[in-house]
Each structure stands twice: as structure tokens, then as C-alpha cells.
Design an enzyme around this catalytic site. Sequence first.
Site, mmCIF file in Angstrom:
data_model
loop_
_atom_site.group_PDB
_atom_site.id
_atom_site.type_symbol
_atom_site.label_atom_id
_atom_site.label_comp_id
_atom_site.label_asym_id
_atom_site.label_seq_id
_atom_site.Cartn_x
_atom_site.Cartn_y
_atom_site.Cartn_z
ATOM 1 N N GLU A 204 1.057 -1.191 0.505
ATOM 2 C CA GLU A 204 0.875 0.173 0.107
ATOM 3 C C GLU A 204 0.742 0.795 -0.061
ATOM 4 O O GLU A 204 0.658 2.062 -1.012
ATOM 5 C CB GLU A 204 -0.906 0.268 1.149
ATOM 6 C CG GLU A 204 -1.688 -1.235 1.449
ATOM 7 C CD GLU A 204 -2.941 -1.581 2.857
ATOM 8 O OE1 GLU A 204 -3.405 -2.264 2.693
ATOM 9 O OE2 GLU A 204 -1.833 -1.235 3.653
ATOM 10 N N GLY B 78 -12.013 -6.215 3.544
ATOM 11 C CA GLY B 78 -12.445 -7.184 2.680
ATOM 12 C C GLY B 78 -14.007 -6.616 2.981
ATOM 13 O O GLY B 78 -14.423 -5.499 3.661
ATOM 14 N N MET C 267 -7.716 -4.087 9.666
ATOM 15 C CA MET C 267 -7.233 -4.360 10.866
ATOM 16 C C MET C 267 -6.972 -3.100 11.417
ATOM 17 O O MET C 267 -5.701 -3.501 12.582
ATOM 18 C CB MET C 267 -6.408 -5.714 10.384
ATOM 19 C CG MET C 267 -7.114 -6.528 10.289
ATOM 20 S SD MET C 267 -5.765 -7.764 9.573
ATOM 21 C CE MET C 267 -4.900 -8.097 10.951
ATOM 22 N N GLU C 268 -7.060 -2.254 11.028
ATOM 23 C CA GLU C 268 -5.684 -0.608 11.222
ATOM 24 C C GLU C 268 -6.686 0.462 11.890
ATOM 25 O O GLU C 268 -7.413 1.612 13.028
ATOM 26 C CB GLU C 268 -5.043 -0.172 10.690
ATOM 27 C CG GLU C 268 -3.684 -1.082 10.785
ATOM 28 C CD GLU C 268 -4.165 -2.261 9.861
ATOM 29 O OE1 GLU C 268 -3.353 -3.411 9.520
ATOM 30 O OE2 GLU C 268 -5.096 -2.140 8.292
ATOM 31 N N ASP D 99 -11.555 -7.310 -1.713
ATOM 32 C CA ASP D 99 -12.285 -9.126 -1.659
ATOM 33 C C ASP D 99 -13.256 -8.795 -0.644
ATOM 34 O O ASP D 99 -13.468 -7.786 -0.450
ATOM 35 C CB ASP D 99 -11.119 -10.112 -0.850
ATOM 36 C CG ASP D 99 -10.840 -9.758 0.992
ATOM 37 O OD1 ASP D 99 -10.976 -10.811 1.040
ATOM 38 O OD2 ASP D 99 -10.178 -8.540 1.221
#
Length: 218
Positions: free
Chosen positions: A12, A60, A156-157, A180
Site C-alpha cells: 500500500e 474486505g 485491521m487498523e 476482496d
Amino acid sequence: MRIGVIVAMDKELHQLQSLFNDSNVVVQKCGIGKVNAALGSQRMINEFHPDVIISSGCAGGNGDDVNVQDIVVSSQLAYHDVYCGAAVGVSVYGQVQGLPARFEADPFLLRKSKELKESVFKIHTGLIVTGDWFVDSREKMREIIGHFPEAKAVDMESCAIAQTCYINKVPFISFRVISDVPLRDTNASQYHNFWETIADNSFKMTRAFVASLVNSEE
């Protein structure tokens, strides 16, 4: 305006660093997960003193209308793996005791995101949920959306960065590219395919958003 952009991974970072050459826009990698995200955002606040922080990168997706390469912009953020329970007082699933049940995106940043014109990329606004859990199966995703059926994306962040910005009173928003859709995927094959074949240009909408913030000052 000094703008900080925080990402989790080298993939990223390379995508986004190539899009900016303005010294007032800094892109930094924090590492994967909530602790790394909080440490990275606090370091950015202490060293760069940004007026705005944006969490970018991939996530996601959730929902029949959400597809790979769509953009999800956070209107709210919560943790999908936090529950303090009723024994320590009134709290809801996803809430750290003593903090908001959901962190609200900065109203100005949210309004500017809604002014962006969709081109190749469709933009969704909604709840992003965060946890230390890479969602690589339908079962994991079903568990998460069992608590947060309205969530548009899972990462996750973002919520950890939102919490850090909330404590430091720094305006924040998350701007995530869908890599995804776990309910339609098997063993994260869409995620791997995203990076192998279609990641190029996927972060240009983040650049457009940052440009809109810069132009709003002129």
C-alpha cells in the site's frame, strides 16, 4: 493543510507514495494490526503534526452492492473483536470502556468525500469495523457481520487510528479500497488476485480525495 496518510503494508505504501509529491502530504506505514496502527498514528501526530489523518489501504467488503475495487469511506468505526461486557458497566459490542461505542468520521472530511465524482470506482459510505483478524473465510466474516450487519468493510487498523485521533483531537477518516469480499471468496483468493492483477490505479481515488482537501484551502 498538513495531511497524514497511514497505511499498513509496503504494498500500500508503494502505491500511495508514488501518487504524492507535496511536502504537506506525508504517507507512512504503521504495520499490520491495531497496536501498530495506534503507535504509527501517535508517531505521525507527534512528529508531523497533521491537520488531518486518513487511513488508507485495502479492506474486505461486505454487502451485495460492494465489489472489488470499490471504495468504502468511513462514516463510523468500531472494533469487531472488543467486548468489555456488562460486569464493568454499560457497554456495547465493539466499544472500549470509557470511549465512544463508535468513532464518528470528521464531518468536514465526510462531506468532502461525498463530493467526489465516481468514475471507474464506486464509492460507499458506512461503518468500517476493525480487528486483529485477517478474514480469509466466509465463517469468519459471518461471525463479524452477525454483530455488525450494516458494516461495509472490515480491516485491521482503521478504528485504532480513529481512537488515537479521537484522543488527540485530530480530524480523521478512513478511505479503503475493497480487495476482496469474503462471503464470495475461498481462502482469500480474491485478495491475492487483487495484488497480482488489479491493484494498479486502485488508490487514485485517495489521491483525488487528498487533492480536494488541498483545493478547499485555495
